[in-house]
Design a protein around this motif. Structure first.
Motif, short mmCIF file in Angstrom:
data_model
loop_
_atom_site.label_atom_id
_atom_site.label_comp_id
_atom_site.label_asym_id
_atom_site.label_seq_id
_atom_site.Cartn_x
_atom_site.Cartn_y
_atom_site.Cartn_z
N LEU A 1 0.81 -1.22 0.00
CA LEU A 1 0.00 0.00 0.00
C LEU A 1 0.85 1.27 0.00
N ASP A 2 2.14 1.12 -0.18
CA ASP A 2 3.03 2.29 -0.18
C ASP A 2 2.68 3.23 -1.33
N THR A 3 2.85 4.51 -1.06
CA THR A 3 2.68 5.52 -2.11
C THR A 3 4.01 6.18 -2.46
N ARG A 4 4.96 6.12 -1.54
CA ARG A 4 6.28 6.71 -1.74
C ARG A 4 7.31 5.85 -1.07
N PRO A 5 7.92 4.94 -1.72
CA PRO A 5 7.81 4.60 -3.12
C PRO A 5 6.56 3.76 -3.39
N SER A 6 6.09 3.81 -4.59
CA SER A 6 4.93 3.02 -4.99
C SER A 6 5.37 1.58 -5.24
N PRO A 7 4.42 0.64 -5.25
CA PRO A 7 4.79 -0.73 -5.62
C PRO A 7 5.46 -0.80 -7.00
N GLU A 8 5.05 0.08 -7.91
CA GLU A 8 5.69 0.10 -9.24
C GLU A 8 7.15 0.55 -9.14
N ASP A 9 7.42 1.52 -8.26
CA ASP A 9 8.80 1.95 -8.03
C ASP A 9 9.64 0.77 -7.52
N THR A 10 9.07 0.03 -6.58
CA THR A 10 9.80 -1.11 -6.00
C THR A 10 10.04 -2.18 -7.06
N GLN A 11 9.05 -2.43 -7.91
CA GLN A 11 9.22 -3.41 -8.98
C GLN A 11 10.32 -2.96 -9.95
N GLU A 12 10.38 -1.65 -10.23
CA GLU A 12 11.43 -1.12 -11.10
C GLU A 12 12.80 -1.35 -10.48
#
Length: 169
Positions: free
Chosen positions: A139-150
């Protein structure tokens, strides 16, 4: 007694006369580079201690510490394991957004461009042979799950990742 030695440094902005490493100017990059240099000097201190086994060094960082740890993981070869929790892969973009949120005026395009060389995403492909474990909240927004996947996709070798069913940042 437990077989663990920890080093908990104070970042430059926590020591007088520096009030903050982040002033939303291109010079912020220099402060972050200095922090990573000081982290490396911390490893010098650890390996100089007779009770420290230099072959068993690890690093744990959360948020800012994780983002700097992404850089550190590529430049400090004496540390072999990294736990990076809530790593922001592109501090340049994140800090530009933060500057906007805070109403900072100025050339934010130039600011983001100046900060790009210290984005963790540039360093994560060079972490091998160190072990890297990424942790983030679904549920993170900073970093987002997409950021973590990147960040996960960019990390060299075989990183590990763990998600918590909550917000970690």
């Amino acid at each position: 007694k437990a077989g663990v030695v920890s080093l908990l440094p104070s970042p430059p902005y926590a020591r007088p006369p520096i009030e903050d490493v982040v002033v939303f100017e291109p010079s912020d990059k220099d402060g972050i580079v200095q922090e990573v240099k000081e982290m490396r000097r911390g490893i010098d201190v650890l390996v100089s201690r007779p009770e420290v086994d230099p072959s068993r060094l690890g690093y744990v960082g959360f948020s800012w510490g994780a983002s700097l740890g992404g850089i550190f993981s590529a430049v400090e070869r004496r540390v072999h394991a990294f736990v990076l929790m809530s790593l922001v892969p592109r501090l340049s973009t994140d800090m530009r957004k933060l500057a906007r949120e805070r109403g900072i005026e100025g050339d934010l395009d130039a600011y983001e461009e100046a900060m790009q060389p210290i984005d963790a995403i540039n360093y994560l492909p060079h972490t091998a042979p160190s072990a890297v474990f990424l942790q983030a909240g679904e549920l993170d927004t900073r970093p987002s799950p997409e950021d973590t996947q990147e960040a996960f996709a960019a990390t060299s070798d075989s990183p590990s990742i763990s998600w918590t069913a909550a917000r970690s940042s």
